[in-house]
Enzyme design. Structure first.
Site, PDB file in Angstrom:
ATOM      1  N   ARG A  59      43.714  48.885  37.946  1.00 41.72           N
ATOM      2  CA  ARG A  59      42.373  49.164  37.428  1.00 41.72           C
ATOM      3  C   ARG A  59      41.276  48.495  38.254  1.00 41.72           C
ATOM      4  O   ARG A  59      40.323  49.150  38.690  1.00 41.72           O
ATOM      5  CB  ARG A  59      42.224  48.656  35.983  1.00 41.72           C
ATOM      6  N   THR A  60      41.402  47.174  38.444  1.00 40.26           N
ATOM      7  CA  THR A  60      40.310  46.422  39.068  1.00 40.26           C
ATOM      8  C   THR A  60      40.077  46.905  40.489  1.00 40.26           C
ATOM      9  O   THR A  60      38.936  47.116  40.921  1.00 40.26           O
ATOM     10  CB  THR A  60      40.644  44.919  39.050  1.00 40.26           C
ATOM     11  N   LYS A  87      52.742  36.330  57.835  1.00 40.53           N
ATOM     12  CA  LYS A  87      53.141  35.627  59.074  1.00 40.53           C
ATOM     13  C   LYS A  87      52.595  34.206  59.106  1.00 40.53           C
ATOM     14  O   LYS A  87      52.634  33.545  60.139  1.00 40.53           O
ATOM     15  CB  LYS A  87      52.636  36.410  60.289  1.00 40.53           C
ATOM     16  N   ARG A 109      40.918  39.259  44.752  1.00 39.26           N
ATOM     17  CA  ARG A 109      41.865  38.837  43.708  1.00 39.26           C
ATOM     18  C   ARG A 109      42.873  37.923  44.373  1.00 39.26           C
ATOM     19  O   ARG A 109      43.395  38.239  45.446  1.00 39.26           O
ATOM     20  CB  ARG A 109      42.573  40.037  43.078  1.00 39.26           C
ATOM     21  N   HIS A 137      38.167  36.163  35.218  1.00 43.00           N
ATOM     22  CA  HIS A 137      38.145  37.577  35.632  1.00 43.00           C
ATOM     23  C   HIS A 137      36.795  38.112  35.137  1.00 43.00           C
ATOM     24  O   HIS A 137      36.721  38.843  34.148  1.00 43.00           O
ATOM     25  CB  HIS A 137      39.326  38.298  34.990  1.00 43.00           C
TER      26      HIS A 137
HETATM   27  N1   CP Z   1      42.634  44.576  33.770  1.00 41.19           N
HETATM   28  C1   CP Z   1      43.119  44.334  35.001  1.00 41.19           C
HETATM   29  O1   CP Z   1      42.747  43.351  35.672  1.00 41.19           O
HETATM   30  O2   CP Z   1      44.031  45.242  35.418  1.00 41.19           O
HETATM   31  P1   CP Z   1      44.696  45.281  36.876  1.00 41.19           P
HETATM   32  O3   CP Z   1      45.580  44.064  36.993  1.00 41.19           O
HETATM   33  O4   CP Z   1      45.457  46.577  36.959  1.00 41.19           O
HETATM   34  O5   CP Z   1      43.582  45.203  37.882  1.00 41.19           O
END
Ligand code: CP
Length: 310
Positions: A59-60, A87, A109, A137
Site C-alpha cells: 500500500r505505502t 554487497k 521505509r 508511520h
Molecule cells: N499500511 C501499510 O503500511 O501497508 P504496507 O506495509 O503494505 O505498506
C-alpha cells in the site's frame, strides 16, 4: 501560502495541530483531482523523488508512487532486496549515491527505528518517513485520521480504540499522537504481553477486554500481529489470539451502537478480523487506501514547497 512547521516528515510527534489540518485541507483539494477524468496536476514537474524501500510494502509504496505521479514529479524506485545494500553498502553511501543523481526528496521505509531522522540530519534532501521499524508511520496515521473525519464529520471528541499488537506497531504510536492532537480520546486493547507498560504515559486508556473496548469506542482500528518483529511467543497461538481479540460479525452486530471499523493493512483475514467484517458497510478499509494517495500528495506538495532553490 500556508506552510508546514517542519522541513521533513519524520513523525506525527513533530507536527502541530495546524500542520495536520493544513495537510487535510490540501488533501481535500487533491482528492477532487484524483476523482477527475484527468487525475494529474503539473505542480511538481521540477521535483525528483526517490522511493527507498528497505522493508516490504504494498500500500505505502504504491500510494507514494501514485501520489508522486499525480503531482507530475519524476520518480526513481529502490528496493533493498535487489540493491548493492546486499554487497555491504551503508545507508548513507546508498542514499548519497542516489542524491548525486540530483534527487530532491527521499521517501524511505526502513526496519530500524530512527532511520528516517538519522538520514534527515545527514543528507541534503527532504525526507519522508514511510515507516521506520516499530517507531512511526506518519502518513498512515494522517490517512487514518482523515478517513475518520470523512466518515464521522470530525475527529475531535471521537473515541478510537486501537486493537492488537501495540508493542510492535508504528501505526499505533503515530495514530495515538495524531488522534490526540486532533482532540480524540484513544484506548489501546490487546493481550498484556502486546501492550507496552509505559503506554499510559501517553495519555491513552488501556483495556484488555475486547468487548468492553468495543462498547466504549466510536471507531475500532484493528492491527495485524507483526510476527516478523516477534522473536519470542507473546501468546499461545494465533487461534487463541483470534478467539480473544479477533473481530467477527457476531460481536459487531451485538454491540449497543454502530461503530466504524478500520485496518491499516495488510489484513490477516480470520485472525484479527473476519472477512464479513472487513467487507462490511461499517468497514472503511478501502476508503483508507484511497485517502492515502490524497494525503501523500498533500504531504509531498507541502514539503516540496519548502525546498530552497539555489
Ligand atoms: N499500511 C501499510 O503500511 O501497508 P504496507 O506495509 O503494505 O505498506
Amino acid at each position: 501560502m500556508d506552510s508546514l512547521s517542519v522541513d521533513h516528515l519524520i513523525g506525527i510527534k513533530d507536527l502541530t495541530t495546524n500542520d495536520i489540518e493544513l495537510i487535510f485541507k490540501t488533501a481535500d483539494a487533491f482528492k477532487q483531482v484524483i476523482n477527475r477524468p484527468i487525475k494529474k496536476v503539473p505542480s511538481l514537474r521540477d521535483i525528483t523523488i526517490a522511493n527507498l524501500f528497505f522493508e516490504n510494502s504494498t500500500r505505502t509504496r504504491l500510494s507514494f508512487e501514485l501520489a508522486e505521479k499525480r503531482l507530475s514529479a519524476d520518480t526513481v524506485n529502490f528496493s533493498a532486496a535487489s540493491s548493492s545494500v546486499k554487497k555491504g553498502e551503508t545507508l548513507i553511501d546508498t542514499v548519497n549515491n542516489i542524491l548525486s543523481m540530483k534527487v530532491d526528496m527521499v521517501v524511505m521505509r526502513h526496519p530500524n527505528p530512527g532511520a528516517a531522522k538519522f538520514l534527515s540530519e545527514r543528507i541534503n534532501a527532504t525526507v519522508i518517513n514511510a515507516g521506520d521499524g516499530t517507531h512511526e508511520h506518519p502518513t498512515q496515521a494522517l490517512l487514518d485520521a482523515y478517513s475518520i473525519r470523512e466518515r464521522l464529520g470530525e475527529v475531535k471528541g471521537k473515541k478510537v480504540v486501537i486493537v492488537g499488537d501495540i508493542l510492535h506497531s508504528r501505526v499505533a504510536l503515530s495514530n495515538i499522537f495524531c488522534l490526540q492532537k486532533l482532540g480524540a480520546e484513544v484506548m489501546v486493547c490487546g493481550p498484556t504481553t502486546l501492550v507496552p507498560r509505559y503506554i499510559h504515559e501517553l495519555g491513552v486508556k488501556v483495556e484488555h477486554n475486547l468487548q468492553r473496548a468495543l462498547e466504549w469506542c466510536d471507531v475500532a482500528n484493528m492491527l495485524r500481529i507483526q510476527l516478523e518483529r516477534q522473536e519470542i511467543k507473546y501468546f499461545p497461538s494465533l487461534r487463541e489470539y483470534s478467539m480473544q481479540y479477533g473481530l467477527n460479525k457476531e460481536i459487531l452486530d451485538n454491540l449497543s451502537k454502530e461503530i466504524v471499523v478500520m485496518h491499516p493493512g495488510p489484513i490477516n483475514r480470520g485472525v484479527e478480523i473476519t472477512s464479513d467484517v472487513a467487507d462490511s458497510v461499517q468497514s472503511i478499509i478501502l476508503p483508507q487506501v484511497e485517502n492515502g494517495v490524497a494525503i501523500r500528495m498533500a504531504a509531498i506538495y507541502l514539503l516540496a514547497s519548502k525546498i530552497k532553490r539555489e
